[in-house]
Write a protein that holds these residues in place. Structure first.
Motif, mmCIF file in Angstrom:
data_model
loop_
_atom_site.group_PDB
_atom_site.id
_atom_site.type_symbol
_atom_site.label_atom_id
_atom_site.label_comp_id
_atom_site.label_asym_id
_atom_site.label_seq_id
_atom_site.Cartn_x
_atom_site.Cartn_y
_atom_site.Cartn_z
ATOM 1 N N VAL A 26 38.936 42.932 26.759
ATOM 2 C CA VAL A 26 39.940 41.887 26.620
ATOM 3 C C VAL A 26 40.312 41.505 28.042
ATOM 4 N N LEU A 27 40.032 40.261 28.427
ATOM 5 C CA LEU A 27 40.244 39.814 29.798
ATOM 6 C C LEU A 27 41.442 38.884 29.858
ATOM 7 N N THR A 28 42.432 39.247 30.689
ATOM 8 C CA THR A 28 43.658 38.458 30.788
ATOM 9 C C THR A 28 44.015 38.108 32.230
ATOM 10 N N HIS A 29 43.210 38.500 33.180
ATOM 11 C CA HIS A 29 43.528 38.303 34.588
ATOM 12 C C HIS A 29 42.781 37.105 35.172
ATOM 13 N N PHE A 37 30.301 40.403 33.263
ATOM 14 C CA PHE A 37 30.746 41.425 32.323
ATOM 15 C C PHE A 37 29.704 41.534 31.217
ATOM 16 N N GLU A 38 29.236 42.750 30.925
ATOM 17 C CA GLU A 38 28.309 43.008 29.822
ATOM 18 C C GLU A 38 28.904 44.087 28.939
ATOM 19 N N VAL A 39 28.929 43.835 27.617
ATOM 20 C CA VAL A 39 29.466 44.818 26.677
ATOM 21 C C VAL A 39 28.580 44.898 25.442
ATOM 22 N N SER A 40 28.741 45.986 24.691
ATOM 23 C CA SER A 40 27.883 46.201 23.527
ATOM 24 C C SER A 40 28.420 45.580 22.237
ATOM 25 N N THR A 41 29.651 45.078 22.197
ATOM 26 C CA THR A 41 30.122 44.380 20.993
ATOM 27 C C THR A 41 30.717 43.025 21.298
ATOM 28 N N ASN A 42 31.952 42.953 21.871
ATOM 29 C CA ASN A 42 32.570 41.640 22.055
ATOM 30 C C ASN A 42 33.433 41.558 23.299
ATOM 31 N N ILE A 43 33.614 40.309 23.731
ATOM 32 C CA ILE A 43 34.526 39.980 24.825
ATOM 33 C C ILE A 43 35.516 38.963 24.293
ATOM 34 N N GLN A 44 36.808 39.215 24.550
ATOM 35 C CA GLN A 44 37.849 38.251 24.230
ATOM 36 C C GLN A 44 38.506 37.870 25.547
ATOM 37 N N ALA A 45 38.545 36.567 25.827
ATOM 38 C CA ALA A 45 39.064 36.102 27.108
ATOM 39 C C ALA A 45 40.232 35.154 26.897
ATOM 40 N N GLN A 60 27.142 41.635 22.878
ATOM 41 C CA GLN A 60 26.142 41.757 21.810
ATOM 42 C C GLN A 60 26.487 40.903 20.592
ATOM 43 N N ASN A 61 27.776 40.882 20.162
ATOM 44 C CA ASN A 61 28.148 40.189 18.931
ATOM 45 C C ASN A 61 28.795 38.829 19.147
ATOM 46 N N TYR A 62 29.798 38.755 20.031
ATOM 47 C CA TYR A 62 30.434 37.455 20.280
ATOM 48 C C TYR A 62 31.269 37.468 21.550
ATOM 49 N N VAL A 63 31.472 36.243 22.071
ATOM 50 C CA VAL A 63 32.406 35.982 23.163
ATOM 51 C C VAL A 63 33.429 35.006 22.604
ATOM 52 N N LEU A 64 34.697 35.396 22.601
ATOM 53 C CA LEU A 64 35.769 34.579 22.041
ATOM 54 C C LEU A 64 36.667 34.095 23.173
ATOM 55 N N LEU A 65 36.752 32.763 23.323
ATOM 56 C CA LEU A 65 37.627 32.165 24.330
ATOM 57 C C LEU A 65 38.923 31.789 23.633
ATOM 58 N N ASN A 66 39.941 32.591 23.844
ATOM 59 C CA ASN A 66 41.239 32.428 23.194
ATOM 60 C C ASN A 66 42.102 31.404 23.929
ATOM 61 N N GLY A 68 44.625 30.023 26.342
ATOM 62 C CA GLY A 68 44.949 30.576 27.645
ATOM 63 C C GLY A 68 43.726 30.684 28.541
ATOM 64 N N PHE A 69 42.506 30.666 27.958
ATOM 65 C CA PHE A 69 41.298 30.667 28.784
ATOM 66 C C PHE A 69 41.159 29.293 29.428
ATOM 67 N N LYS A 70 40.857 29.304 30.733
ATOM 68 C CA LYS A 70 40.670 28.046 31.446
ATOM 69 C C LYS A 70 39.693 28.263 32.582
ATOM 70 N N ALA A 71 38.682 27.414 32.661
ATOM 71 C CA ALA A 71 37.743 27.416 33.776
ATOM 72 C C ALA A 71 38.104 26.223 34.650
ATOM 73 N N ASP A 72 38.752 26.484 35.786
ATOM 74 C CA ASP A 72 39.168 25.408 36.678
ATOM 75 C C ASP A 72 37.967 24.635 37.200
ATOM 76 N N GLN A 73 38.192 23.362 37.519
ATOM 77 C CA GLN A 73 37.145 22.534 38.087
ATOM 78 C C GLN A 73 36.611 23.196 39.351
ATOM 79 N N GLY A 74 35.273 23.266 39.461
ATOM 80 C CA GLY A 74 34.626 23.923 40.595
ATOM 81 C C GLY A 74 34.126 25.315 40.262
ATOM 82 N N SER A 75 34.661 25.919 39.197
ATOM 83 C CA SER A 75 34.181 27.248 38.793
ATOM 84 C C SER A 75 32.851 27.111 38.056
ATOM 85 N N SER A 76 32.163 28.216 37.934
ATOM 86 C CA SER A 76 30.912 28.283 37.184
ATOM 87 C C SER A 76 31.091 29.335 36.099
ATOM 88 N N PHE A 77 30.776 28.962 34.841
ATOM 89 C CA PHE A 77 30.992 29.878 33.720
ATOM 90 C C PHE A 77 29.812 29.820 32.761
#
Length: 87
Positions: A26-29, A37-45, A60-66, A68-77
């Motif tokens: 669970v990524l909040t920072h 980041f690599e995980v065996s089940t899921n990432i929630q951002a 492995q199963n899913y990446v969930l962008l909740n 509050g997730f924001k990729a600022d202009q200029g970032s690469s995702f």
């Protein structure tokens, strides 16, 4: 970091993989650097990627962008659904 069923991770520097592969994250920072980041089940951002960030989420199963997730202009995702060690 101890490998547990679920991990909350606070980093702002390089991370290639938590070994052995952690189960979920669970990524909040805010991320400012190059990180993968690599995980065996899921990432929630619900974090922010600064303009200088180059970020990859790989689960492995899913990446969930909740709300509050924001990729600022200029970032690469990128997000992949294939899990540890595959990409």
């Amino acid at each position: 970091m101890e490998n547990t069923d679920s991990s909350v991770l606070n980093v702002s520097k390089f991370l290639v993989r938590i070994d052995p592969c952690t189960v979920s994250l669970v990524l909040t920072h805010t991320i400012t650097d190059t990180v993968k980041f690599e995980v065996s089940t899921n990432i929630q951002a619900q974090n922010i990627l600064s303009p200088s960030a180059k970020v990859t989420y790989d689960a492995q199963n899913y990446v969930l962008l909740n709300p509050g997730f924001k990729a600022d202009q200029g970032s690469s995702f990128a997000a992949y659904v294939d899990g540890c060690g595959n990409k």
